[in-house]
Design a protein around this motif. Sequence first.
Motif, short mmCIF file in Angstrom:
data_model
loop_
_atom_site.label_atom_id
_atom_site.label_comp_id
_atom_site.label_asym_id
_atom_site.label_seq_id
_atom_site.Cartn_x
_atom_site.Cartn_y
_atom_site.Cartn_z
N GLY A 212 -20.96 91.48 -53.66
CA GLY A 212 -20.05 92.59 -53.94
C GLY A 212 -18.62 92.11 -54.13
O GLY A 212 -17.91 92.59 -55.02
N VAL A 213 -18.20 91.16 -53.29
CA VAL A 213 -16.85 90.60 -53.41
C VAL A 213 -16.66 89.95 -54.77
O VAL A 213 -15.71 90.26 -55.52
CB VAL A 213 -16.59 89.57 -52.29
N GLN A 214 -17.57 89.05 -55.12
CA GLN A 214 -17.43 88.32 -56.38
C GLN A 214 -17.66 89.22 -57.58
O GLN A 214 -17.01 89.04 -58.62
CB GLN A 214 -18.38 87.12 -56.41
N GLY A 215 -18.57 90.19 -57.46
CA GLY A 215 -18.79 91.13 -58.55
C GLY A 215 -17.56 91.95 -58.83
O GLY A 215 -17.20 92.18 -60.01
N ALA A 216 -16.85 92.40 -57.78
CA ALA A 216 -15.62 93.17 -57.98
C ALA A 216 -14.55 92.31 -58.65
O ALA A 216 -13.77 92.80 -59.48
CB ALA A 216 -15.11 93.70 -56.64
N GLN A 217 -14.52 91.02 -58.33
CA GLN A 217 -13.52 90.15 -58.96
C GLN A 217 -13.87 89.85 -60.42
O GLN A 217 -12.97 89.70 -61.26
CB GLN A 217 -13.37 88.87 -58.15
N VAL A 218 -15.16 89.79 -60.73
CA VAL A 218 -15.55 89.64 -62.14
C VAL A 218 -15.13 90.88 -62.92
O VAL A 218 -14.63 90.78 -64.05
CB VAL A 218 -17.07 89.40 -62.25
N LEU A 219 -15.33 92.06 -62.34
CA LEU A 219 -14.88 93.29 -63.00
C LEU A 219 -13.35 93.31 -63.13
O LEU A 219 -12.81 93.82 -64.11
CB LEU A 219 -15.36 94.51 -62.21
N CYS A 220 -12.66 92.75 -62.14
CA CYS A 220 -11.21 92.62 -62.22
C CYS A 220 -10.82 91.76 -63.42
O CYS A 220 -9.90 92.10 -64.17
CB CYS A 220 -10.67 92.02 -60.91
N ALA A 221 -11.53 90.65 -63.61
CA ALA A 221 -11.26 89.78 -64.76
C ALA A 221 -11.53 90.51 -66.07
O ALA A 221 -10.77 90.37 -67.04
CB ALA A 221 -12.11 88.52 -64.66
N TRP A 222 -12.61 91.30 -66.10
CA TRP A 222 -12.90 92.09 -67.30
C TRP A 222 -11.78 93.08 -67.60
O TRP A 222 -11.38 93.26 -68.76
CB TRP A 222 -14.24 92.83 -67.13
N ALA A 223 -11.25 93.73 -66.56
CA ALA A 223 -10.14 94.67 -66.75
C ALA A 223 -8.89 93.95 -67.27
O ALA A 223 -8.15 94.49 -68.09
CB ALA A 223 -9.84 95.40 -65.44
N LEU A 224 -8.67 92.74 -66.80
CA LEU A 224 -7.53 91.96 -67.30
C LEU A 224 -7.71 91.63 -68.77
O LEU A 224 -6.75 91.70 -69.55
CB LEU A 224 -7.38 90.67 -66.49
N LEU A 225 -8.93 91.28 -69.17
CA LEU A 225 -9.19 91.01 -70.58
C LEU A 225 -8.97 92.28 -71.42
O LEU A 225 -8.42 92.23 -72.52
CB LEU A 225 -10.61 90.50 -70.77
N ALA A 226 -9.40 93.43 -70.86
CA ALA A 226 -9.18 94.70 -71.57
C ALA A 226 -7.68 94.99 -71.70
O ALA A 226 -7.22 95.49 -72.73
CB ALA A 226 -9.87 95.83 -70.83
N SER A 227 -6.92 94.65 -70.66
CA SER A 227 -5.47 94.88 -70.74
C SER A 227 -4.82 94.03 -71.83
O SER A 227 -3.79 94.39 -72.38
CB SER A 227 -4.81 94.57 -69.39
N LEU A 228 -5.45 92.88 -72.13
CA LEU A 228 -4.93 91.98 -73.15
C LEU A 228 -5.54 92.24 -74.53
O LEU A 228 -5.27 91.51 -75.48
CB LEU A 228 -5.20 90.53 -72.75
N GLY A 229 -6.40 93.27 -74.62
CA GLY A 229 -7.02 93.63 -75.89
C GLY A 229 -8.15 92.72 -76.29
O GLY A 229 -8.51 92.67 -77.48
N ALA A 230 -8.73 91.99 -75.33
CA ALA A 230 -9.78 91.03 -75.66
C ALA A 230 -11.17 91.50 -75.26
O ALA A 230 -12.14 90.78 -75.45
CB ALA A 230 -9.50 89.69 -74.98
#
Length: 308
Positions: A212-230
Amino acid sequence: MRASYDDAPAPATPAGRRYLGLLVKLAFMAGALWLVGRHLDLPALGRTLRQARPGWLALAAALFTLSKLISSVRLNTFFRAVDIQLTERYNLRLYWLGMFYNLFLPGGIGGDGYKVYLLGKEFPGRRGLIFRALLLDRLSGMVALLVLLLALLAVVPATELRPAGALALPEWWRAVPLALIPLGLALSYGLGRWGFGEFRSAFGRTSWEALGVQGAQVLCAWALLASLGAASGPVLPYLLVFLASSIAAVLPLTVGGLGARELTFLYGAQLFALSAPVAVSASVLFYVITALVSLVGALVRVERGQPD
């Protein structure tokens, strides 16, 4: 408000060795950042960072915070397995203060060292168990990282995973990471029972919490990519590199993982023909979120004696 405690813990190692270790980390971090700057178009990096969308950044920060809340619960699960009873509220406050120490006070009072010191006073004669609980907590997080990395390797399309100029991978190669997952879990469980047998009652629950910890951080990385339009392009290779960078950041080579993540993202982007400004921007934003969330620990007050 300020973080406080009754007595300053005695240093575990001579001051000279601590400062030498800090200087080595700073030198490695400076070298890594220099390499990143040398191989990166810095104006393009600046433009990419300026285009980050605030809404997605807020979601990324919330997901990272969620990962830390789950991580705090996981650590308390290990504590309770050996009858070190802490309220979740007290444990969370201690955990957040530890995050602040780990990120902002390298070479001094580390967060884990402070927990061993304070809880050792609360539970006399159990300092060794407390240290082993913290060590096992770190190891369980590393196992979860490797499991997610292998799972992602098995699902990333071969066209996205293949480095430029490399031969196409055969379809059967996906069986390799899939087969390594149960093998690795069985091996880690066996080693855990052998080296940390007193915690075996917590293994099942903490394994899910670690994912759960690492899965939430992977989703965090996905949100960062979305913030950058990627996020509309090939996202899985970026997430694969993110997991690899998380493993690199765990190694005690730099201060707070700064430099190690960026270097991993840079070379990962080159390997899989990703956008280097986007990859390094995601890494920088992840570090900024980590620092801001950890900074909250400076406002936490932890004293000897558990609160009601």
